[in-house]
Design an enzyme around this catalytic site. Structure first.
Site, PDB file in Angstrom:
ATOM      1  N   SER A 116     -10.911  -1.235   3.396  1.00 56.92           N
ATOM      2  CA  SER A 116     -10.181  -1.449   4.651  1.00 56.92           C
ATOM      3  C   SER A 116      -9.814  -0.093   5.232  1.00 56.92           C
ATOM      4  CB  SER A 116      -8.875  -2.198   4.395  1.00 56.92           C
ATOM      5  OG  SER A 116      -9.127  -3.449   3.846  1.00 56.92           O
ATOM      6  N   ARG A 139       0.824  -1.223   0.000  1.00 60.85           N
ATOM      7  CA  ARG A 139       0.000   0.000   0.000  1.00 60.85           C
ATOM      8  C   ARG A 139       0.858   1.274   0.000  1.00 60.85           C
ATOM      9  NH1 ARG A 139      -3.146  -3.663  -0.583  1.00 60.85           N
ATOM     10  NH2 ARG A 139      -5.203  -3.852   0.354  1.00 60.85           N
ATOM     11  N   GLU A 189      -5.214   2.987   6.826  1.00 63.14           N
ATOM     12  CA  GLU A 189      -4.839   2.951   5.407  1.00 63.14           C
ATOM     13  C   GLU A 189      -5.456   4.175   4.734  1.00 63.14           C
ATOM     14  OE1 GLU A 189      -5.746  -0.766   3.151  1.00 63.14           O
ATOM     15  OE2 GLU A 189      -6.466   0.626   1.626  1.00 63.14           O
TER      16      GLU A 189
HETATM   17  N1  EPU Z   1     -11.191 -11.857   9.459  1.00 64.43           N
HETATM   18  C1  EPU Z   1     -12.021 -12.099  10.522  1.00 64.43           C
HETATM   19  N2  EPU Z   1     -13.001 -11.191  10.801  1.00 64.43           N
HETATM   20  C2  EPU Z   1     -13.181 -10.082  10.067  1.00 64.43           C
HETATM   21  C3  EPU Z   1     -12.322  -9.821   8.982  1.00 64.43           C
HETATM   22  C4  EPU Z   1     -11.334 -10.733   8.691  1.00 64.43           C
HETATM   23  O1  EPU Z   1     -11.886 -13.112  11.222  1.00 64.43           O
HETATM   24  O2  EPU Z   1     -14.082  -9.308  10.399  1.00 64.43           O
HETATM   25  C5  EPU Z   1     -10.150 -12.841   9.130  1.00 64.43           C
HETATM   26  C6  EPU Z   1     -10.456 -13.560   7.819  1.00 64.43           C
HETATM   27  O3  EPU Z   1     -11.261 -14.692   8.029  1.00 64.43           O
HETATM   28  C7  EPU Z   1      -9.087 -13.915   7.325  1.00 64.43           C
HETATM   29  C8  EPU Z   1      -8.229 -12.775   7.817  1.00 64.43           C
HETATM   30  O4  EPU Z   1      -8.940 -12.150   8.892  1.00 64.43           O
HETATM   31  O5  EPU Z   1      -8.628 -15.081   7.939  1.00 64.43           O
HETATM   32  C9  EPU Z   1      -7.924 -11.749   6.723  1.00 64.43           C
HETATM   33  O6  EPU Z   1      -9.156 -11.243   6.215  1.00 64.43           O
HETATM   34  P1  EPU Z   1      -9.423 -11.050   4.643  1.00 64.43           P
HETATM   35  O7  EPU Z   1      -8.921 -12.228   3.908  1.00 64.43           O
HETATM   36  O8  EPU Z   1     -10.851 -10.666   4.471  1.00 64.43           O
HETATM   37  O9  EPU Z   1      -8.487  -9.876   4.209  1.00 64.43           O
HETATM   38  P2  EPU Z   1      -8.007  -8.585   4.968  1.00 64.43           P
HETATM   39  O10 EPU Z   1      -6.625  -8.801   5.460  1.00 64.43           O
HETATM   40  O11 EPU Z   1      -9.020  -8.186   5.966  1.00 64.43           O
HETATM   41  C10 EPU Z   1      -6.963  -7.519   2.811  1.00 64.43           C
HETATM   42  C11 EPU Z   1      -6.971  -6.160   2.160  1.00 64.43           C
HETATM   43  C12 EPU Z   1      -8.272  -5.958   1.397  1.00 64.43           C
HETATM   44  C13 EPU Z   1      -8.387  -7.048   0.355  1.00 64.43           C
HETATM   45  C14 EPU Z   1      -8.384  -8.404   1.088  1.00 64.43           C
HETATM   46  C15 EPU Z   1      -8.400  -9.567   0.145  1.00 64.43           C
HETATM   47  C16 EPU Z   1      -5.622  -4.713   3.557  1.00 64.43           C
HETATM   48  C17 EPU Z   1      -5.630  -3.626   4.582  1.00 64.43           C
HETATM   49  N3  EPU Z   1      -6.824  -5.134   3.165  1.00 64.43           N
HETATM   50  O12 EPU Z   1      -8.013  -7.505   3.789  1.00 64.43           O
HETATM   51  O13 EPU Z   1      -8.175  -4.724   0.714  1.00 64.43           O
HETATM   52  O14 EPU Z   1      -9.583  -6.925  -0.383  1.00 64.43           O
HETATM   53  O15 EPU Z   1      -7.154  -8.525   1.862  1.00 64.43           O
HETATM   54  O16 EPU Z   1      -7.162  -9.717  -0.443  1.00 64.43           O
HETATM   55  O17 EPU Z   1      -4.567  -5.139   3.127  1.00 64.43           O
HETATM   56  C18 EPU Z   1      -8.675  -2.410   0.896  1.00 64.43           C
HETATM   57  O18 EPU Z   1      -7.455  -2.215   0.937  1.00 64.43           O
HETATM   58  O19 EPU Z   1      -9.500  -1.462   0.930  1.00 64.43           O
HETATM   59  C19 EPU Z   1      -9.161  -3.768   0.848  1.00 64.43           C
HETATM   60  C20 EPU Z   1     -10.464  -4.065   0.920  1.00 64.43           C
END
Ligand code: EPU
Length: 338
Positions: free
Chosen positions: A237, A165, A334
């Site tokens: 995010s 990012r 972010e």
């Molecule tokens: N999780 C939970 N509860 C929640 C959210 C997440 O338990 O409420 C767990 C999920 O089950 C998973 C882990 O946390 O095991 C990671 O969650 P997820 O795969 O949904 O991805 P993220 O790390 O929350 C990142 C990016 C997103 C992108 C997704 C998919 C960042 C800050 N965010 O989210 O990007 O869509 O991965 O690759 O890096 C954005 O930047 O605006 C954005 C949406």
């Protein structure tokens, strides 16, 4: 070109925060804007901000400066090799329209980044990423208007200092460059990136895949998990996934063996902030007109439709404090708070 005073920004930020900008300049022709900027150098000595679709911004007050908003939309193939197609797209193009366009032209790789809100210009500033891919994996070069000498320059991918990012446009070139267009280098051979568990789980074992199917999967997954900013204001995010050193990680995992994390190649660890916020039982938590999304705890929403940037910011403080208390980890937004 448009040049308007006291302009309402509600439709120019996906949080749908109702604030004014002193001045709003938009352009759909780069040359016209360059000519204008060269004749109005002084404009850039005062406060200004370049916006795409405002999908990563939180306004907490009126913007006392000038918003510069590219609406340029040209797109075309600039060269091809046997393996790659190079597609140049102007900054104002909606990112997802661009992704759809690249696939239809037989250029593959961006399908994992489908439906990310924002524009082509913002894609390189923010180095957008999702589902095991990031913009930097496919960028070839960026053309920008340099505000130090008022000339158009090209910077190659290796000089963009891309990181999670992050890019040179958020650091050395912050406030000194307006991204005009990006050349993306896309593969002519479809190699489907299913490294991310959500994508693997979407398909049946052994199912034959192609980039269009991956795009559809990503769209379905995102639509299920993330709120549509056209219906409910949000900026994706709100926080970055924090990166910690091995020593801190080793201590933390002893205390929280179920921690969700990704091991980075440099011996550091990226923690799932959404999971930690969720573990603090904050899903659905409301603060004044703002709230934490029910399905994805990393996303803060304009629940009332009338929330203020301050209310969202206060909610972010609450999240920050709770996660710090439970895990000793500092969350960093972010989203850019203005
Ligand atoms: N999780 C939970 N509860 C929640 C959210 C997440 O338990 O409420 C767990 C999920 O089950 C998973 C882990 O946390 O095991 C990671 O969650 P997820 O795969 O949904 O991805 P993220 O790390 O929350 C990142 C990016 C997103 C992108 C997704 C998919 C960042 C800050 N965010 O989210 O990007 O869509 O991965 O690759 O890096 C954005 O930047 O605006 C954005 C949406």
């Amino acid at each position: 070109m448009k040049d308007i005073r006291n302009y309402c920004l509600k439709e120019h930020n996906t949080f749908k925060i109702d604030v004014l900008a002193d001045r709003f300049i938009s352009f759909d022709d780069s040359s016209e804007f360059i000519q204008f900027a060269q004749g109005n150098n002084a404009l850039f000595n005062n406060k200004f901000l370049i916006t795409g679709e405002g999908s990563n911004l939180l306004f907490t007050k009126d913007f006392n400066g000038t918003i510069i908003h590219p609406e340029t939309k040209a797109i075309g193939v600039v060269r091809e090799s046997s393996d790659y197609i190079y597609i140049k797209a102007e900054a104002g193009i909606n990112w997802d329209d661009f992704v759809a366009d690249t696939i239809s032209r037989g250029g593959f790789g961006l399908e994992n980044l489908s439906l990310i809100p924002g524009t082509v210009g913002a894609s390189v500033v923010q180095n957008i990423g999702a589902y095991g891919a990031e913009a930097a994996d496919f960028v070839d070069s960026v053309d920008y208007f340099c505000l130090s000498d008022f000339k158009v320059k090209t910077i190659s991918k290796n000089d963009c200092d891309f990181a999670y990012r992050n890019s040179i446009f958020k650091n050395e070139l912050k406030g000194k460059a307006i991204v005009l267009s990006v050349v993306y280098r896309l593969s002519k051979n479809a190699v489907c990136n299913t490294s991310y568990a959500d994508i693997q789980n979407y398909f049946k074992a052994g199912e034959e895949l192609n980039p269009s199917k991956i795009r559809k999967a990503v769209i379905d997954i995102r639509e299920n998990k993330l709120p549509d900013h056209k219906k409910i204001g949000n900026a994706g995010s709100f926080f970055k996934n924090p990166i910690i050193e091995k020593q801190q990680f080793v201590e933390l995992i002893k205390k929280c063996p179920d921690l969700r994390y990704y091991e980075l190649p440099d011996d550091r660890y990226k923690l799932a902030a959404g999971w930690m916020i969720d573990q603090c039982n904050l899903k659905g938590y409301e603060h004044k007109g703002a709230a934490i999304h029910e399905n994805q705890a990393l996303v803060l929403i304009n629940k009332s439709g009338k929330t203020t940037g301050d209310e969202v910011s206060e909610l972010a403080e609450i999240v920050h404090a709770k996660v710090f208390q439970k895990y000793g980890v500092e969350l960093e937004p972010e989203v850019i708070i203005l």
